[in-house]
Design a protein around this motif. Sequence first.
Motif, PDB file in Angstrom:
ATOM      1  N   LEU A   1      37.132 -16.085 -30.367  1.00  0.00           N
ATOM      2  CA  LEU A   1      38.232 -15.309 -29.810  1.00  0.00           C
ATOM      3  C   LEU A   1      39.093 -14.710 -30.922  1.00  0.00           C
TER       4      LEU A   1
ATOM      5  N   GLY B   1      39.240 -10.002 -32.579  1.00  0.00           N
ATOM      6  CA  GLY B   1      40.292  -9.109 -33.030  1.00  0.00           C
ATOM      7  C   GLY B   1      39.889  -8.333 -34.276  1.00  0.00           C
TER       8      GLY B   1
ATOM      9  N   LEU C   1      37.849 -13.109 -21.101  1.00  0.00           N
ATOM     10  CA  LEU C   1      38.373 -12.039 -21.939  1.00  0.00           C
ATOM     11  C   LEU C   1      37.248 -11.253 -22.593  1.00  0.00           C
TER      12      LEU C   1
ATOM     13  N   VAL D   1      44.504  -9.623 -27.808  1.00  0.00           N
ATOM     14  CA  VAL D   1      43.560 -10.702 -28.115  1.00  0.00           C
ATOM     15  C   VAL D   1      44.232 -11.736 -29.023  1.00  0.00           C
TER      16      VAL D   1
END
Length: 293
Positions: free
Chosen positions: A20, A24, A150, A198
């Motif tokens: 995660l 980005g 996400l 994010v």
Amino acid sequence: MSFFLETLIGGLFAGLMYALVAIGFVLIYKASGVFNFAQGAMLLFAALVFVTLTEKGLPFAPAFALSALTMVAMAVVIERLVLRPLRNRDALTLFMATLGLSFVIEGAAQLLMGTDVHMLDLGIEDIGLDVGGLFVSQFDLAASGIALVLVAVLSIVFSRTRMGIALRAVADDTLAAQSIGIRLPQIWRIVWSVAGLVALVAGLLWGARQGVQYSLSLVTLKALPILIIGGFSSIPGAILGGLVVGASEALADIYLGPLVGGAVSPWFAYILAVAFLLVRPAGLFGDMAIERV
């Protein structure tokens, strides 16, 4: 056997949280070809904004919305004051700009919100759950679910929408994309805004795990081996790279750590990344550079 599976599953969950963070970096790299050194500072700043608002009595939803708007506003300011003046510079110049930007963001966070350590409670208890005879962390399970949702949303947005097509065009050839009417400043604002959102989600999850403190920005260093393994320009590569790093770290700590007399998780991922650089420099899903003479 159950201990091995529990260790493996715990490592995979940790890998999704690492991934995660890495996403980005991937988003901004795809749009500009630049490694955004300020991603860690953005993660820290987003988490600090959220926890400061909640400590002042604001409920979760309004605090999250205001934190998200703050990250979007930051993206607009960065594009206008930093990226636009450096639009025609080389990648090294932009990288150095993001390096300086990271110190500016951390300094602003310290000036506005102080340096205290904040505890963050997202309402998800970190307790063990019995799933088919295996004990897994409830927090890790919830965090992994959030990460997967996400990632699924981002994958759909960047593969099925006009904005996603424009992003891929900019990543393939910036000048050609501009020649057909794609506005580079607008793409940069959108991508940095998404990367900020994010960073907010990742900052909240890692902040709930470690506490919201300035060392939180260092979690992004674990994104480096993930990007090397999965590829700097691939969201699926970031996911797979995170799973590889998380699982290998967890297993190496248990089975290799006693042989070397200490924990190996702080450095094992980097050894793995070096091995990938020797075998496949572009990573599992990265684009191979083709130079024409």
